[in-house]
Scaffold this motif. Structure first.
Motif, PDB file in Angstrom:
ATOM      1  N   LYS A  53       2.920   6.438 -10.078  1.00  0.00           N
ATOM      2  CA  LYS A  53       3.307   6.239  -8.690  1.00  0.00           C
ATOM      3  C   LYS A  53       3.341   4.731  -8.425  1.00  0.00           C
ATOM      4  O   LYS A  53       2.577   3.968  -9.021  1.00  0.00           O
ATOM      5  CB  LYS A  53       2.335   6.935  -7.750  1.00  0.00           C
ATOM      6  N   ILE A  54       4.199   4.322  -7.524  1.00  0.00           N
ATOM      7  CA  ILE A  54       4.436   2.890  -7.334  1.00  0.00           C
ATOM      8  C   ILE A  54       4.018   2.446  -5.937  1.00  0.00           C
ATOM      9  O   ILE A  54       4.422   3.027  -4.926  1.00  0.00           O
ATOM     10  CB  ILE A  54       5.918   2.548  -7.566  1.00  0.00           C
ATOM     11  N   VAL A  55       3.204   1.390  -5.915  1.00  0.00           N
ATOM     12  CA  VAL A  55       2.848   0.685  -4.686  1.00  0.00           C
ATOM     13  C   VAL A  55       3.434  -0.722  -4.795  1.00  0.00           C
ATOM     14  O   VAL A  55       3.263  -1.389  -5.809  1.00  0.00           O
ATOM     15  CB  VAL A  55       1.316   0.612  -4.504  1.00  0.00           C
TER      16      VAL A  55
ATOM     17  N   ALA B 158     -11.345  -9.353  -5.137  1.00  0.00           N
ATOM     18  CA  ALA B 158     -12.043  -8.563  -4.118  1.00  0.00           C
ATOM     19  C   ALA B 158     -12.178  -7.107  -4.542  1.00  0.00           C
ATOM     20  O   ALA B 158     -13.216  -6.473  -4.290  1.00  0.00           O
ATOM     21  CB  ALA B 158     -11.298  -8.665  -2.784  1.00  0.00           C
ATOM     22  N   LEU B 159     -11.162  -6.556  -5.190  1.00  0.00           N
ATOM     23  CA  LEU B 159     -11.267  -5.181  -5.690  1.00  0.00           C
ATOM     24  C   LEU B 159     -12.399  -5.045  -6.694  1.00  0.00           C
ATOM     25  O   LEU B 159     -13.105  -4.028  -6.727  1.00  0.00           O
ATOM     26  CB  LEU B 159      -9.941  -4.762  -6.341  1.00  0.00           C
TER      27      LEU B 159
ATOM     28  N   THR C  32      -6.703  -1.518   0.609  1.00  0.00           N
ATOM     29  CA  THR C  32      -5.809  -1.285  -0.528  1.00  0.00           C
ATOM     30  C   THR C  32      -6.310  -0.130  -1.380  1.00  0.00           C
ATOM     31  O   THR C  32      -5.526   0.688  -1.875  1.00  0.00           O
ATOM     32  CB  THR C  32      -5.694  -2.562  -1.376  1.00  0.00           C
ATOM     33  N   LEU C  33      -7.619  -0.037  -1.542  1.00  0.00           N
ATOM     34  CA  LEU C  33      -8.208   1.058  -2.305  1.00  0.00           C
ATOM     35  C   LEU C  33      -7.916   2.407  -1.646  1.00  0.00           C
ATOM     36  O   LEU C  33      -7.628   3.406  -2.328  1.00  0.00           O
ATOM     37  CB  LEU C  33      -9.711   0.831  -2.429  1.00  0.00           C
ATOM     38  N   VAL C  34      -7.972   2.448  -0.330  1.00  0.00           N
ATOM     39  CA  VAL C  34      -7.610   3.667   0.404  1.00  0.00           C
ATOM     40  C   VAL C  34      -6.144   4.033   0.145  1.00  0.00           C
ATOM     41  O   VAL C  34      -5.797   5.207  -0.024  1.00  0.00           O
ATOM     42  CB  VAL C  34      -7.865   3.478   1.915  1.00  0.00           C
ATOM     43  N   ILE C  35      -5.298   3.019   0.086  1.00  0.00           N
ATOM     44  CA  ILE C  35      -3.880   3.253  -0.199  1.00  0.00           C
ATOM     45  C   ILE C  35      -3.699   3.840  -1.600  1.00  0.00           C
ATOM     46  O   ILE C  35      -2.940   4.794  -1.793  1.00  0.00           O
ATOM     47  CB  ILE C  35      -3.087   1.939  -0.043  1.00  0.00           C
ATOM     48  N   TYR C  36      -4.393   3.272  -2.589  1.00  0.00           N
ATOM     49  CA  TYR C  36      -4.310   3.807  -3.950  1.00  0.00           C
ATOM     50  C   TYR C  36      -4.715   5.279  -3.967  1.00  0.00           C
ATOM     51  O   TYR C  36      -4.057   6.114  -4.600  1.00  0.00           O
ATOM     52  CB  TYR C  36      -5.224   3.029  -4.895  1.00  0.00           C
ATOM     53  N   GLN C  37      -5.810   5.596  -3.296  1.00  0.00           N
ATOM     54  CA  GLN C  37      -6.291   6.972  -3.286  1.00  0.00           C
ATOM     55  C   GLN C  37      -5.289   7.894  -2.593  1.00  0.00           C
ATOM     56  O   GLN C  37      -5.031   9.021  -3.054  1.00  0.00           O
ATOM     57  CB  GLN C  37      -7.640   7.044  -2.573  1.00  0.00           C
TER      58      GLN C  37
ATOM     59  N   GLU D 206     -12.470  -8.742   1.450  1.00  0.00           N
ATOM     60  CA  GLU D 206     -13.155  -7.465   1.239  1.00  0.00           C
ATOM     61  C   GLU D 206     -12.481  -6.359   2.046  1.00  0.00           C
ATOM     62  O   GLU D 206     -12.241  -5.252   1.539  1.00  0.00           O
ATOM     63  CB  GLU D 206     -14.631  -7.562   1.639  1.00  0.00           C
ATOM     64  N   LYS D 207     -12.159  -6.656   3.300  1.00  0.00           N
ATOM     65  CA  LYS D 207     -11.469  -5.675   4.132  1.00  0.00           C
ATOM     66  C   LYS D 207     -10.114  -5.311   3.530  1.00  0.00           C
ATOM     67  O   LYS D 207      -9.741  -4.139   3.453  1.00  0.00           O
ATOM     68  CB  LYS D 207     -11.284  -6.223   5.546  1.00  0.00           C
TER      69      LYS D 207
END
Length: 387
Positions: A112-114, A30-31, A373-378, A367-368
């Motif tokens: 940084k770690i997620v 999805a990413l 997750t992309l927002v979290i990475y940023q 997709e959601k």
């Protein structure tokens, strides 16, 4: 906006991708559809997981996704991971963010770690785990909680458990739900369903359970309820269990001998994803009376397949099922039996739950999840630069 280099553990997507492997596979796919800007390094071998066929793992074809270490000999990569401290920079590939999808976190300083934590069943139901697994998981969850810059929980209920058992503050945890894969969204033709039934030796209308045979799944009470059902309603039904043998299941197999319902049982073993939609769609009812789930993905898969669902009123399952399933107390065999009887004898209830289930499943998409997750990475990346 600066480009981010993100490393993701996909080592558990190799071979039979279930649980955290299924999560990692669908998240990465999805990413790849929503992010063409950042660079992704995917680890087929990661820290404590060394699958033999890691170079054959399927990865997105997008140019910003690559299987890291692919050109290196497997023996060399394996050895370097086991001597991680000395070679960590080369092994990680100079990334900004490391996303551990299976809660094991190497001791790194630069990225940084997620960390995604799928559930805390080892803390809540330690008796359902082997001693070795309990020690491994609890140790690594405590380490992950300390090392992570941000934790992803796959449900609000699991977030609550993380706060309680790992003492992580609320602001350090974000929730991104799972979703049924696209493969479950299309109606299977009748001949495909018939073919799957033949493949798995299913000869009668059937109840379906999906998951490993382990105490947490509560299959014992489901089968006691099923025995009562066939004694009352007739023997022209089967109960299909689709999943691997699991662990700590001696009590379960001893119970089977006492129940004496072998002619009505089908054990498929591991079922590849491509067979699951037809298996779900062919079922009369999906039965999932688990004691505890971090999310409960099979519930959504069944709903997306148009199959009415019986599930537990515990842990994350009400969060996932909403008003679209018959909810039962997993400790009460009679409630499971009553739900089975209701869905077989009441066609209007079946149709009502089928419609509600289809609508409920649409609330969750990969997709959601990928965009969240992309927002979290940023967020983690920006916070790192500020500090």
């Amino acid at each position: 906006m600066d480009k981010i280099r993100i490393g993701i553990d996909i080592s558990r997507t190799v071979d039979e991708a279930i649980g955290v492997g299924y999560y990692a596979k669908n998240l990465v796919d999805a990413l790849a559809k929503v992010d063409m800007e950042n660079d992704y390094l995917l680890y087929g071998i990661f820290y404590d997981c060394f699958p033999k066929g890691w170079k054959k793992v399927v990865t997105p074809k997008s140019s910003n996704f690559s299987l890291h270490q692919k050109r290196w000999p497997s023996w060399w990569v394996n050895r370097k991971w086991k001597n991680f401290g000395k070679y960590k920079d080369r092994l990680m590939g100079e990334i900004d963010i490391l996303h551990s999808t299976a809660f094991t976190v190497p001791p790194v300083s630069r990225p940084k770690i997620v960390v995604t934590i799928p559930d805390l069943s080892c803390f809540i139901y330690p008796q359902f785990h082997t001693e070795a697994n309990h020690q491994f998981v609890t140790k690594n969850l405590h380490l992950a909680a300390r090392r992570a810059n941000l934790i992803i929980s796959i449900s609000q209920n699991t977030k609550k458990d993380i706060k309680r058992y790992l003492h992580v503050p609320d602001e350090k945890i974000e929730v991104t739900h799972l979703a049924a894969g696209e493969i479950f969204l299309n109606e299977c033709p009748p001949d495909s369903i018939a073919s799957i039934k033949t493949k798995y030796h299913i000869t009668k209308p059937y109840f379906l359970a999906v998951g490993s045979i382990e105490p947490r799944k509560n299959l014992s009470r489901a089968l006691i309820a099923f025995k009562a059902f066939i004694e009352m309603k007739g023997t022209h039904y089967q109960f299909v269990i689709a999943g691997g043998k699991g662990w700590k299941n001696e009590t379960f197999y001893n119970l089977l001998k006492k129940l004496d319902i072998d002619p009505h049982l089908v054990f498929t073993g591991y079922v590849p994803e491509e067979d699951l939609p037809a298996l779900y769609q062919g079922a009369e009812v999906f039965v999932y009376p688990s004691f505890y789930e971090g999310f409960g993905l099979p519930v959504l898969e069944a709903m997306a397949s148009g199959t009415p669902v019986i599930t537990s009123n515990t842990s994350s399952l009400p969060e996932v099922a909403g008003e679209a399933a018959l909810m039962v107390n997993p400790m009460e065999v009679f409630e499971i039996f009553e739900a089975m009887e209701a869905l077989i004898t009441n066609p209007s209830l079946r149709e009502e739950l089928k419609g509600k289930g289809l609508e409920q499943s649409k609330k969750f998409t990969w997709e959601k999840t990928a965009r969240q997750t992309l927002v979290i990475y940023q967020k983690v990346f920006d916070h790192g630069r500020e500090n």
